[in-house]
Design an enzyme around this catalytic site. Structure first.
Site, PDB file in Angstrom:
ATOM      1  N   ASP A  79       0.786  -1.252   0.000  1.00  0.00           N
ATOM      2  CA  ASP A  79       0.000   0.000   0.000  1.00  0.00           C
ATOM      3  C   ASP A  79       0.813   1.295   0.000  1.00  0.00           C
ATOM      4  O   ASP A  79       0.472   2.248   0.718  1.00  0.00           O
ATOM      5  CB  ASP A  79      -0.941   0.020   1.222  1.00  0.00           C
ATOM      6  CG  ASP A  79      -2.022  -1.056   1.167  1.00  0.00           C
ATOM      7  OD1 ASP A  79      -1.978  -1.891   0.255  1.00  0.00           O
ATOM      8  OD2 ASP A  79      -2.898  -1.052   2.058  1.00  0.00           O
ATOM      9  N   LYS A 113      -6.917  -4.953  -3.306  1.00  0.00           N
ATOM     10  CA  LYS A 113      -7.704  -5.509  -2.193  1.00  0.00           C
ATOM     11  C   LYS A 113      -8.772  -4.517  -1.759  1.00  0.00           C
ATOM     12  O   LYS A 113      -8.615  -3.310  -1.920  1.00  0.00           O
ATOM     13  CB  LYS A 113      -6.796  -5.887  -1.028  1.00  0.00           C
ATOM     14  CG  LYS A 113      -5.975  -4.748  -0.475  1.00  0.00           C
ATOM     15  CD  LYS A 113      -4.865  -5.261   0.416  1.00  0.00           C
ATOM     16  CE  LYS A 113      -4.003  -4.154   0.950  1.00  0.00           C
ATOM     17  NZ  LYS A 113      -4.628  -3.249   1.883  1.00  0.00           N
ATOM     18  N   CYS A 130      -1.957  -2.636   7.666  1.00  0.00           N
ATOM     19  CA  CYS A 130      -1.923  -3.575   6.541  1.00  0.00           C
ATOM     20  C   CYS A 130      -0.621  -4.368   6.445  1.00  0.00           C
ATOM     21  O   CYS A 130      -0.633  -5.518   5.993  1.00  0.00           O
ATOM     22  CB  CYS A 130      -2.215  -2.840   5.244  1.00  0.00           C
ATOM     23  SG  CYS A 130      -3.929  -2.225   5.199  1.00  0.00           S
TER      24      CYS A 130
END
Ligand SMILES: [Zn+2]
Length: 205
Positions: free
Chosen positions: A24, A109, A157
């Site tokens: 990310d 995702k 994450c």
């Protein structure tokens, strides 16, 4: 230890059975003006690029995860979820940071109405169950059995991805110098690192 030296030191541990998962590193998390900006996030981009270069030249695989949400989802606080609107599909905030070196596939995702923290699984909030992304299958196809996880955010994450990786049987390390937490409290960050270590994840600095 400088970051470049660190990437070189790691290079001896890289190779075709290693996967680097860059979590990310997107504008909404990495850019200071992003919707969910992680403090100091831009400091890790060059160290990650150095790691990506070392990984690529060793034959290791590099994967990137990308939060990629619909504009309305129970993941967001305007629909009862925990987070401000971020990484909406197709938006600037969802793009990978422009200075991040791209050297492998991107796994998206949270693309439906699911929560998406780990690169390996998303949670279907209505059905209350986890569904796999393509990441595990792609890594296994390449013969990867050891993972180095870096990126944003360490306590959300990155943690979720590392815990899933360990659960799935990968020998997993998190490179702390190539990650940054949302949490500002050092004690909170230490607790997150302890949680990962307790699950069998190696914390590297
Ligand atoms: Zn999200």
């Amino acid at each position: 230890m400088t970051e470049e030296f660190q990437a070189k030191a790691l290079a001896g541990e890289l190779g075709p059975r290693v996967g680097v998962v860059v979590v990310d590193v997107q504008n909404d998390f990495a850019d200071p003006t992003g919707a969910l900006a992680v403090p100091g996030a831009e400091e890790i981009i060059e160290p990650i690029n150095a790691l990506v270069d070392a990984a690529t030249s060793s034959g290791a695989s590099v994967f990137y995860t990308q939060d990629w949400h619909p504009s309305r989802t129970p993941h967001f606080d305007n629909e009862g979820g925990p987070w401000p609107v971020h990484c909406v599909a197709g938006s600037w905030g969802a793009e990978l940071h422009p200075r991040l070196r791209l050297a492998g596939p991107v796994v998206r995702k949270g693309t439906g109405m699911e929560d998406g923290y780990s690169g390996f699984t998303v949670r279907d909030l209505e059905a209350g169950e986890d569904k796999p992304t393509e990441l595990d299958a792609e890594l296994r196809t390449r013969g990867v059995d050891r993972l180095i996880v870096v990126g944003l955010a360490l306590d959300v994450c990155v943690k979720a991805t590392a815990l899933d990786a360990a659960r799935l049987g990968y020998r997993t390390g998190v490179l702390i110098s190539c990650s940054r937490p949302i949490a500002a409290e050092p004690a909170e960050v230490a607790r997150v690192v302890d949680e990962m270590v307790a699950a069998g994840v190696e914390a590297r600095y």
